[in-house]
Design an enzyme around this catalytic site. Structure first.
Site, PDB file in Angstrom:
ATOM      1  CD  GLU A 198      35.371  11.152  68.978  1.00 42.94           C
ATOM      2  OE1 GLU A 198      35.508  10.097  69.615  1.00 42.94           O
ATOM      3  OE2 GLU A 198      34.260  11.648  68.742  1.00 42.94           O
ATOM      4  CE1 TYR A 201      35.222   6.039  67.212  1.00 45.01           C
ATOM      5  CE2 TYR A 201      36.817   7.261  68.521  1.00 45.01           C
ATOM      6  CZ  TYR A 201      35.513   7.030  68.130  1.00 45.01           C
ATOM      7  OH  TYR A 201      34.508   7.799  68.638  1.00 45.01           O
ATOM      8  CG  ASP A 219      34.176   3.472  69.772  1.00 44.41           C
ATOM      9  OD1 ASP A 219      33.159   2.901  69.298  1.00 44.41           O
ATOM     10  OD2 ASP A 219      34.095   4.382  70.600  1.00 44.41           O
TER      11      ASP A 219
END
Ligand code: SF4
Length: 364
Positions: free
Chosen positions: A50, A133, A151
């Protein structure tokens, strides 16, 4: 249809949320792309992938992710690594503070949590580089907890689905969108739900020309019904990118080229690069890099000869780089740890940012 008020979500009917979850999860399960970090449920993999995926395309990330995980298979191994090695594996991905934060984060996880990535948002947010996030992605994907992971892509999808006319570059909008994310996330399959939103944003509900006719959520999409999907999300225009003229030096000793370590603070901090300095606008091209080498490292050079020009765009700045070949006259006896003579073959052992790799490619 008027502007949808985001807080109206609190009044959304349960059956509508159920329909949204069902349609999105079914679509994701049939249509998602294969990615190495999706093959196992491992919070460390989710974290690294991520962070790498922020501002970077999946195709670019895959080889970086595989090399990173191969070298540092666990949080503990990452924590033990030298920052130099972490940056070397990151070189080319850009946004190097992400790599430094991951490394600092791994150390903290080992010191405070015995190498186990925490399972709650409050603790996750204490880790360098983990914002709401990434915390939501780790909680939902790796720990199957119904957390929101919102996001820019997800905010675009939400803006369109729920007809939200709020500037998504505002922090207050992000907070409201996160509440919305918490209200709609599936309690039984938060991983597929959140990844479905991300995948929908990447493949279908794209920034330009969203593919509404292939969208599994078109039946509930308010922007589509109103025909305004192309004008959402609302986003303040970015400030103009500032252009900076940079002078780079190409200094050779035999088959080796001089690299310098960039300062510990500021743009591209601590990475290895060709000597570089901002040029002046006095028409004396090459003079600034000659002075920089002399003043910073006691290296006397002469006759700057322009070799190549390249440009590179960072988030808020564009570098117009001009490389000068310099004649080495003399060097100080001082042993500067932040300079190295490196052959072109050895350069892949150094963390060199993309801006400089573009120029080095030309030298090669
Ligand atoms: S219908 Fe179109 S605008 Fe709405 S969510 Fe789907 S792709 Fe996006």
């Amino acid at each position: 249809m008027g502007a949808y008020k985001i807080n109206d979500w609190q009044n959304l009917k349960t059956e509508d949320i159920n329909e949204l979850q069902h349609a999105l999860i079914s679509w994701f399960e049939k249509n998602h792309r294969q990615m190495p970090w999706r093959e196992t449920i491992n919070p460390y993999y989710t974290w690294i992938s991520e962070v790498m995926l922020q501002q970077t395309r999946v195709d670019t990330v895959i080889p970086y992710f595989l090399r990173f995980i191969d070298k540092f298979p666990t949080v503990k191994q990452l924590a033990k690594a030298d920052e130099e090695e972490v940056l070397r594996l990151w070189a080319g991905l850009g946004y190097y503070s992400r790599a430094k934060n991951i490394h600092r984060g791994a150390k903290l996880i080992c010191e405070v949590y015995d190498g186990k990535i925490p399972e709650n948002q409050k603790e996750l947010l204490k880790i360098p580089g983990i914002g709401s996030y990434t915390a939501g992605a780790i909680l939902s994907i790796a720990y199957e907890k119904p957390a929101a992971a919102v996001d820019g892509n997800v905010m675009r999808v939400f803006s369109r689905l729920f007809l939200v006319y709020k500037d998504i570059s505002e922090g207050s909008t992000k907070k409201e969108m996160e509440k919305l994310g918490e209200a709609v996330v599936s309690a039984t399959n938060p991983s597929a739900f959140n990844q479905g939103l991300m995948e929908l944003g990447a493949l279908i509900c794209t920034p330009n020309s969203p593919k509404c006719s292939s969208c599994p959520l078109s039946f509930i999409c308010r922007a589509r019904r109103a025909g305004v999907q192309e004008s959402l999300p609302v986003k303040k225009k970015k400030e103009a990118v500032k252009s900076v003229n940079m002078e780079l030096g190409l200094l050779q000793k035999g088959d080796k080229v001089l690299l310098t370590k960039r300062p510990p603070e500021g743009l591209l901090a601590n990475l290895w690069a060709l000597p570089a300095v901002e040029g002046t606008a006095d028409g004396n091209a090459g003079r600034s890099i000659v002075l920089e080498l002399q003043e910073s490292y006691g290296i006397e050079t002469s006759d700057p000869e322009p070799v190549v020009e390249k440009s590179h765009v960072f988030t808020h700045m564009k570098w117009n780089m001009q490389l000068f070949r310099l004649k080495l006259l003399s060097m100080s006896d001082i042993d500067y740890p932040e300079i190295q003579w490196v052959s072109l073959k050895e350069m892949d052992q150094y963390a060199i940012p993309t801006a400089f790799l573009k120029v080095i490619k030309e030298i090669k």
